[in-house]
Design a protein around this motif. Sequence first.
Motif, PDB file in Angstrom:
ATOM      1  N   SER A  28      23.206 -16.094  63.956  1.00 39.94           N
ATOM      2  CA  SER A  28      23.430 -17.456  63.369  1.00 39.94           C
ATOM      3  C   SER A  28      22.618 -17.397  62.044  1.00 39.94           C
ATOM      4  CB  SER A  28      23.311 -18.563  64.429  1.00 39.94           C
ATOM      5  OG  SER A  28      22.011 -18.828  64.789  1.00 39.94           O
ATOM      6  N   SER A  29      23.053 -18.564  61.410  1.00 35.46           N
ATOM      7  CA  SER A  29      21.821 -18.786  59.991  1.00 35.46           C
ATOM      8  C   SER A  29      20.541 -19.175  60.648  1.00 35.46           C
ATOM      9  CB  SER A  29      22.372 -19.954  59.442  1.00 35.46           C
ATOM     10  OG  SER A  29      22.453 -21.142  60.169  1.00 35.46           O
ATOM     11  N   GLU A  30      20.536 -19.605  61.813  1.00 36.48           N
ATOM     12  CA  GLU A  30      19.072 -19.896  62.389  1.00 36.48           C
ATOM     13  C   GLU A  30      18.293 -18.590  62.694  1.00 36.48           C
ATOM     14  OE1 GLU A  30      21.717 -21.509  63.563  1.00 36.48           O
ATOM     15  OE2 GLU A  30      21.324 -23.367  62.916  1.00 36.48           O
ATOM     16  N   SER A  31      18.945 -17.504  63.235  1.00 31.69           N
ATOM     17  CA  SER A  31      18.280 -16.398  63.613  1.00 31.69           C
ATOM     18  C   SER A  31      17.618 -15.756  62.068  1.00 31.69           C
ATOM     19  CB  SER A  31      19.298 -15.427  64.086  1.00 31.69           C
ATOM     20  OG  SER A  31      20.269 -14.779  63.202  1.00 31.69           O
ATOM     21  N   VAL A  32      18.646 -15.942  61.209  1.00 33.24           N
ATOM     22  CA  VAL A  32      17.990 -15.450  59.928  1.00 33.24           C
ATOM     23  C   VAL A  32      16.682 -16.362  59.466  1.00 33.24           C
ATOM     24  CG1 VAL A  32      18.471 -15.146  57.304  1.00 33.24           C
ATOM     25  CG2 VAL A  32      20.268 -14.670  59.204  1.00 33.24           C
ATOM     26  N   GLY A 164      23.007 -11.981  49.669  1.00 31.25           N
ATOM     27  CA  GLY A 164      24.321 -11.528  50.212  1.00 31.25           C
ATOM     28  C   GLY A 164      24.327 -11.111  51.581  1.00 31.25           C
ATOM     29  N   PRO A 165      23.629  -9.834  51.618  1.00 29.67           N
ATOM     30  CA  PRO A 165      23.744  -9.332  53.140  1.00 29.67           C
ATOM     31  C   PRO A 165      23.784 -10.385  54.215  1.00 29.67           C
ATOM     32  CG  PRO A 165      22.337  -8.044  51.751  1.00 29.67           C
ATOM     33  CD  PRO A 165      22.699  -9.481  50.796  1.00 29.67           C
ATOM     34  N   HIS A 166      22.829 -11.536  54.092  1.00 31.61           N
ATOM     35  CA  HIS A 166      22.634 -12.404  55.360  1.00 31.61           C
ATOM     36  C   HIS A 166      23.822 -13.407  55.333  1.00 31.61           C
ATOM     37  CE1 HIS A 166      18.459 -11.131  56.006  1.00 31.61           C
ATOM     38  NE2 HIS A 166      18.394 -11.223  54.807  1.00 31.61           N
ATOM     39  N   MET A 167      24.797 -13.324  54.365  1.00 35.47           N
ATOM     40  CA  MET A 167      25.974 -14.275  54.522  1.00 35.47           C
ATOM     41  C   MET A 167      27.098 -13.710  55.349  1.00 35.47           C
ATOM     42  SD  MET A 167      24.491 -16.506  52.429  1.00 35.47           S
ATOM     43  CE  MET A 167      22.992 -16.579  51.518  1.00 35.47           C
ATOM     44  N   PRO A 168      27.460 -14.545  56.568  1.00 37.78           N
ATOM     45  CA  PRO A 168      28.187 -13.758  57.035  1.00 37.78           C
ATOM     46  C   PRO A 168      29.951 -14.087  56.639  1.00 37.78           C
ATOM     47  CG  PRO A 168      27.789 -16.211  57.933  1.00 37.78           C
ATOM     48  CD  PRO A 168      26.735 -15.714  57.036  1.00 37.78           C
ATOM     49  N   ASP A 169      30.102 -15.243  55.626  1.00 37.96           N
ATOM     50  CA  ASP A 169      31.086 -15.611  55.133  1.00 37.96           C
ATOM     51  C   ASP A 169      31.090 -15.261  53.626  1.00 37.96           C
ATOM     52  OD1 ASP A 169      33.565 -16.367  53.784  1.00 37.96           O
ATOM     53  OD2 ASP A 169      33.704 -18.361  55.418  1.00 37.96           O
ATOM     54  N   LYS A 170      31.321 -14.171  53.178  1.00 41.65           N
ATOM     55  CA  LYS A 170      31.260 -13.728  51.680  1.00 41.65           C
ATOM     56  C   LYS A 170      32.046 -14.551  50.580  1.00 41.65           C
ATOM     57  CE  LYS A 170      28.854 -10.356  53.384  1.00 41.65           C
ATOM     58  NZ  LYS A 170      27.295 -10.270  53.659  1.00 41.65           N
ATOM     59  N   GLN A 171      33.033 -14.947  51.115  1.00 37.94           N
ATOM     60  CA  GLN A 171      34.040 -15.665  50.219  1.00 37.94           C
ATOM     61  C   GLN A 171      33.358 -17.091  50.205  1.00 37.94           C
ATOM     62  OE1 GLN A 171      36.948 -14.570  48.540  1.00 37.94           O
ATOM     63  NE2 GLN A 171      36.334 -16.649  47.368  1.00 37.94           N
ATOM     64  N   ARG A 172      33.083 -17.697  51.010  1.00 39.24           N
ATOM     65  CA  ARG A 172      32.159 -19.081  51.059  1.00 39.24           C
ATOM     66  C   ARG A 172      30.980 -18.995  50.205  1.00 39.24           C
ATOM     67  NH1 ARG A 172      31.257 -23.039  56.044  1.00 39.24           N
ATOM     68  NH2 ARG A 172      30.356 -24.741  55.167  1.00 39.24           N
ATOM     69  N   TYR A 173      30.095 -17.833  50.358  1.00 40.97           N
ATOM     70  CA  TYR A 173      29.009 -17.642  49.330  1.00 40.97           C
ATOM     71  C   TYR A 173      29.447 -17.472  48.133  1.00 40.97           C
ATOM     72  CZ  TYR A 173      25.181 -14.878  47.675  1.00 40.97           C
ATOM     73  OH  TYR A 173      24.011 -14.109  46.917  1.00 40.97           O
ATOM     74  N   ALA A 174      30.460 -16.896  47.661  1.00 41.52           N
ATOM     75  CA  ALA A 174      30.918 -16.572  46.336  1.00 41.52           C
ATOM     76  C   ALA A 174      31.510 -18.050  45.779  1.00 41.52           C
ATOM     77  CB  ALA A 174      31.960 -15.732  46.201  1.00 41.52           C
ATOM     78  N   ASP A 175      32.338 -18.942  46.729  1.00 39.55           N
ATOM     79  CA  ASP A 175      32.695 -20.114  46.400  1.00 39.55           C
ATOM     80  C   ASP A 175      31.662 -21.205  45.831  1.00 39.55           C
ATOM     81  OD1 ASP A 175      35.307 -19.153  46.806  1.00 39.55           O
ATOM     82  OD2 ASP A 175      35.581 -20.053  48.920  1.00 39.55           O
ATOM     83  N   GLU A 176      30.544 -21.093  46.896  1.00 35.65           N
ATOM     84  CA  GLU A 176      29.500 -21.856  46.635  1.00 35.65           C
ATOM     85  C   GLU A 176      28.806 -21.649  45.381  1.00 35.65           C
ATOM     86  OE1 GLU A 176      28.320 -24.887  48.729  1.00 35.65           O
ATOM     87  OE2 GLU A 176      30.168 -24.772  48.187  1.00 35.65           O
ATOM     88  N   LEU A 177      28.684 -20.470  44.995  1.00 36.39           N
ATOM     89  CA  LEU A 177      27.615 -20.137  43.831  1.00 36.39           C
ATOM     90  C   LEU A 177      28.566 -20.693  42.509  1.00 36.39           C
ATOM     91  CD1 LEU A 177      26.661 -16.643  44.420  1.00 36.39           C
ATOM     92  CD2 LEU A 177      25.303 -18.504  44.872  1.00 36.39           C
ATOM     93  N   LEU A 178      29.670 -20.277  42.584  1.00 34.14           N
ATOM     94  CA  LEU A 178      30.612 -20.540  41.387  1.00 34.14           C
ATOM     95  C   LEU A 178      30.975 -22.421  41.592  1.00 34.14           C
ATOM     96  CD1 LEU A 178      33.259 -17.953  41.327  1.00 34.14           C
ATOM     97  CD2 LEU A 178      31.213 -18.358  39.764  1.00 34.14           C
ATOM     98  N   ARG A 179      30.806 -22.883  42.727  1.00 32.77           N
ATOM     99  CA  ARG A 179      31.273 -24.330  42.840  1.00 32.77           C
ATOM    100  C   ARG A 179      30.195 -25.078  41.911  1.00 32.77           C
ATOM    101  NH1 ARG A 179      29.445 -28.667  45.452  1.00 32.77           N
ATOM    102  NH2 ARG A 179      28.141 -27.465  46.656  1.00 32.77           N
ATOM    103  N   VAL A 180      28.850 -24.686  42.223  1.00 33.30           N
ATOM    104  CA  VAL A 180      27.778 -25.617  41.454  1.00 33.30           C
ATOM    105  C   VAL A 180      27.417 -25.025  39.938  1.00 33.30           C
ATOM    106  CG1 VAL A 180      26.886 -26.048  43.618  1.00 33.30           C
ATOM    107  CG2 VAL A 180      25.782 -23.993  42.263  1.00 33.30           C
ATOM    108  N   LEU A 181      28.285 -24.104  39.533  1.00 29.20           N
ATOM    109  CA  LEU A 181      27.877 -23.726  38.213  1.00 29.20           C
ATOM    110  C   LEU A 181      28.801 -24.331  37.243  1.00 29.20           C
ATOM    111  CD1 LEU A 181      26.448 -21.524  36.384  1.00 29.20           C
ATOM    112  CD2 LEU A 181      28.614 -19.922  36.847  1.00 29.20           C
ATOM    113  N   ARG A 182      28.249 -24.902  36.200  1.00 33.19           N
ATOM    114  CA  ARG A 182      29.132 -25.506  35.097  1.00 33.19           C
ATOM    115  C   ARG A 182      30.106 -24.530  34.250  1.00 33.19           C
ATOM    116  NH1 ARG A 182      27.859 -24.388  30.328  1.00 33.19           N
ATOM    117  NH2 ARG A 182      25.591 -23.874  29.413  1.00 33.19           N
ATOM    118  N   PRO A 183      31.148 -25.090  33.953  1.00 31.65           N
ATOM    119  CA  PRO A 183      32.079 -24.304  33.221  1.00 31.65           C
ATOM    120  C   PRO A 183      31.401 -23.748  31.826  1.00 31.65           C
ATOM    121  CG  PRO A 183      33.073 -26.220  33.557  1.00 31.65           C
ATOM    122  CD  PRO A 183      31.839 -26.492  34.187  1.00 31.65           C
ATOM    123  N   GLY A 184      31.431 -22.352  31.947  1.00 35.15           N
ATOM    124  CA  GLY A 184      30.870 -21.711  30.812  1.00 35.15           C
ATOM    125  C   GLY A 184      29.256 -21.261  30.958  1.00 35.15           C
ATOM    126  N   GLY A 185      28.926 -21.701  32.325  1.00 36.36           N
ATOM    127  CA  GLY A 185      27.623 -21.418  32.641  1.00 36.36           C
ATOM    128  C   GLY A 185      27.513 -19.786  32.987  1.00 36.36           C
TER     129      GLY A 185
END
Length: 308
Positions: A28-32, A164-185
């Motif tokens: 789990s994330s706690e084990s990491v 990234g290797p510690h992320m069990p959900d790679k799509q969610r990881y990608a989504d979160e990286l792009l969600r907090v990035l401003r357009p054109g960032g």
Amino acid sequence: MLASGVLLASLLVAAVLIWLRRDRRYQSSESVASAYDAWTDDRLLERLWGEHVHLGHYGDPPASRDFRRAKEAFVHELIRWSGLDQLPPGSKLIDVGCGIGGSARILARDYGFDVLGISISPVQVRRATELTPEGLSCRFAVMDALELDCPNHSFDAVWSVEAGPHMPDKQRYADELLRVLRPGGHLAVADWNRRDPSDGEMNRRERWVMRQLLNQWAHPEFASIKGFQTNLDVSDHHQSVVETADWTSATLPSWIDSIAEGVRRPGAVLGLGPSAVLQGLRETPTLLLMHWAFATGLMQFGVFRLKR
């Protein structure tokens, strides 16, 4: 001399036996978080490798370079490659998986960015804060990369190295990286990636090695370069074309250097006592397997940016 040789051999045998029995597989994330809390608390990695718990950049083709300088060079190379050096001072940046803050401090000190470093490990965040000089625009917080406690479009740049290797959900990881990035960032991601299945399935030896690479260091799974590029491209927060490169050659010497630092700086290990010596030896088989995997193409070092 004979007695010291016998002692070293005994420690090596003990380390290998412990390594063979040890299971740090992802639960789990706690084990990491617990794994990184322990690695940070014992100070072995910091004493051996300095402030940067990531690979170094040795040039392409690789040239001889001090390990710690190679780690700093890696940060500057990724900044240039991803275009972060085009951003003005004061730009807001998040470092996702910041370790003990080595990269975050360079980003704030040398480029004038306003940096938030996040880690799932409370001990890493505490140590990163301790190492950061007062007055530097660089702060740290405990946060899950799969659920960033940040508004949409709140950063001019997103930086994430070997998280990234510690992320069990790679799509969610990608989504979160792009969600907090401003357009054109600007996006700068660097990671350990497995060979894509379309480029050849793993044979029996490779499957055994892969199990060790996952289980020894609390990784649920590695994405391939093609796979994570797709994760970024299909994200609901997708902004522009994602470009990638393979930095395996430039970073490959890091694995052997990671081991050699114990020889170059014996006091760093011996000063922490016999348990640190045993721990260093215990991690050596995984480092050697990492080198083999990257040298043979089972693993690749991928970097990702938005189209410039």
